[in-house]
Design a protein around this motif. Structure first.
Motif, mmCIF file in Angstrom:
data_model
loop_
_atom_site.group_PDB
_atom_site.id
_atom_site.type_symbol
_atom_site.label_atom_id
_atom_site.label_comp_id
_atom_site.label_asym_id
_atom_site.label_seq_id
_atom_site.Cartn_x
_atom_site.Cartn_y
_atom_site.Cartn_z
ATOM 1 N N GLY A 165 -17.145 9.701 -17.055
ATOM 2 C CA GLY A 165 -18.158 10.125 -17.919
ATOM 3 C C GLY A 165 -17.953 9.510 -19.311
ATOM 4 O O GLY A 165 -18.608 9.444 -20.488
ATOM 5 N N SER B 256 -14.524 10.318 -9.513
ATOM 6 C CA SER B 256 -15.930 9.870 -9.798
ATOM 7 C C SER B 256 -16.222 8.903 -8.569
ATOM 8 O O SER B 256 -15.367 8.527 -7.834
ATOM 9 C CB SER B 256 -15.859 9.541 -11.084
ATOM 10 O OG SER B 256 -17.661 9.417 -11.346
ATOM 11 N N GLU C 235 -20.770 7.086 -12.194
ATOM 12 C CA GLU C 235 -20.788 6.588 -13.429
ATOM 13 C C GLU C 235 -21.982 5.501 -13.837
ATOM 14 O O GLU C 235 -22.276 5.494 -14.989
ATOM 15 C CB GLU C 235 -19.372 5.768 -13.570
ATOM 16 C CG GLU C 235 -18.262 6.611 -13.463
ATOM 17 C CD GLU C 235 -18.273 7.826 -14.355
ATOM 18 O OE1 GLU C 235 -18.521 7.885 -15.520
ATOM 19 O OE2 GLU C 235 -17.993 8.947 -13.870
ATOM 20 N N CYS D 148 -14.971 6.213 -21.516
ATOM 21 C CA CYS D 148 -14.022 4.995 -21.301
ATOM 22 C C CYS D 148 -13.136 5.096 -22.357
ATOM 23 O O CYS D 148 -13.201 5.939 -23.218
ATOM 24 C CB CYS D 148 -15.056 3.676 -21.671
ATOM 25 S SG CYS D 148 -15.665 3.600 -23.022
ATOM 26 N N ASN E 279 -22.502 7.936 -16.969
ATOM 27 C CA ASN E 279 -21.437 7.869 -18.057
ATOM 28 C C ASN E 279 -22.289 8.030 -19.167
ATOM 29 O O ASN E 279 -23.194 7.110 -19.463
ATOM 30 C CB ASN E 279 -20.924 6.484 -17.530
ATOM 31 C CG ASN E 279 -19.740 6.459 -18.538
ATOM 32 O OD1 ASN E 279 -19.648 6.298 -19.721
ATOM 33 N ND2 ASN E 279 -18.224 6.389 -18.041
#
Lengths: 234, 234
Positions: free
Chosen positions: B135, B179, B184, B137, B188
């Motif tokens: 979700g 994930s 993503e 970085c 994300n």
């Protein structure tokens, strides 16, 4: 294991091709730039894919084909972490096992000729570069060479192997191809017959060798993995 | 493949154990110094021999157990060549395949959170460190971080993999474990829904994050592979 030994008459350099019979992956040890077509032909003929070019050290007497092969076939360059060649794709140290298919290549740190020298042990064969030659050894009077350190390297990392271990050196100037640990322990002119560390250091200090003829070109080029552009601007 | 995921509550760090069922060789990805006994117990319980500790990068939020494990069980430390950790025993770059028994670990260079970040691809699992989190970085405002570069790394090296590829990140702060690339790409918050490079750079520039609380201790220690003596004198 697929195995082939090449000889370059210009620099009296040995290059070695090792291949995995299952995965068809291969490595080359100590390539010479102007022999690249010989290597590519040998790889093609045996249906091999070149994964790595391995250097035993940063050479002073010929330019490596590592960069040329990297650009031609995508191989990666392997060299010791402290050899001063940060162009390397995989920087190794003592005790690392580089696995390529069924090949297991053990890195043995053997400084003394240069401070970034390694030997590669593969099964019952050791590729000693310029640390140990047949009947002799690499000079120790440039590139952080150190005779006492070379004596220790050879005794700890090479002479400790079984006597029947095959020694494949980086050069030969007398027509020899291969030796063994037992033979070098007995007959090596500088180390054989259980010569002491002090005897060896004295022998190395009195060799009176000429300045290496290609060092001013070869060293900067090899510190860039043989990259032509870097070599020409160096 | 033998596989185990550890969570360190102090730093919310994930550590991963990967083992070869045939040779009983193992590696650990992103260890935490104070969790060393958990790793040693897991290795012993499964009769595994630790060959490598792999770092996805030089961490700012916890101290690696690489050096402690090296001294305890003789494992070797693996890190990217340009990560600023010359204490590493094996320095890798993009495209290198580290083989350990039947494990094939592909190094994918994913800079942006730091300039020495890599992700490790093993079969259908990718260990993304702090490049890509579930979700989110890693931040890009220290250690040569660069948001545009991180966007390119994630798209080229991670989002190019099949949607079903499992993503195992370096941290999670919300109770997530794993994930997928597809998830993503869709969800994300900073990258999902095909956000543009410019949108991502703007999001990262406006996070207003606090100065990392452990960075002044963790960074110098990790640049020495977690060596206590170096850490204490730094």
């Amino acid at each position: 294991m697929i195995f082939q030994q090449f000889f370059d008459p210009d620099s009296s350099t040995f290059t070695y091709l090792l291949g995995c019979e299952v995965t068809r992956q291969a490595v080359l040890i100590d390539t010479v730039e102007h022999d690249i077509d010989r290597y590519l032909a040998a790889l093609a003929q045996q249906d091999l894919h070149l994964v790595y070019t391995l250097e035993t050290h940063v050479h002073a007497d010929h330019v490596t084909a590592a960069d040329a092969l990297r650009r031609r076939v995508g191989s990666k360059s392997v060299v010791h972490r402290d050899a001063g060649a940060m162009c390397g794709d995989l920087l190794v140290t003592d005790g690392i096992h580089v696995q390529v298919g069924s090949l297991d290549i053990e890195v043995r740190y053997t400084p003394g000729h240069t401070n970034g020298c390694v030997s590669y042990l593969v099964g019952d064969r050791i590729f000693t570069g310029d640390a140990l030659l047949i009947g002799g050894c690499g000079r120790t009077d440039f590139q952080q060479g150190n005779a006492g350190q070379l004596y220790d390297s050879i005794h700890k990392q090479i002479f400790s192997l079984p006597d029947e271990t095959l020694i494949y050196p980086g050069h030969d100037y007398n027509g020899n191809i291969v030796s063994t640990v037992g033979q070098e322990k007995r007959e090596n002119k500088r180390l054989g017959g259980e010569k002491s560390r002090q005897e060896f250091v004295e022998i190395m200090a009195n060799l009176k060798l000429a300045y290496p003829k290609h060092i001013d070109v070869a060293l900067p080029a090899n510190q860039a993995c043989g990259n032509i552009a870097v070599k020409q601007s160096a």
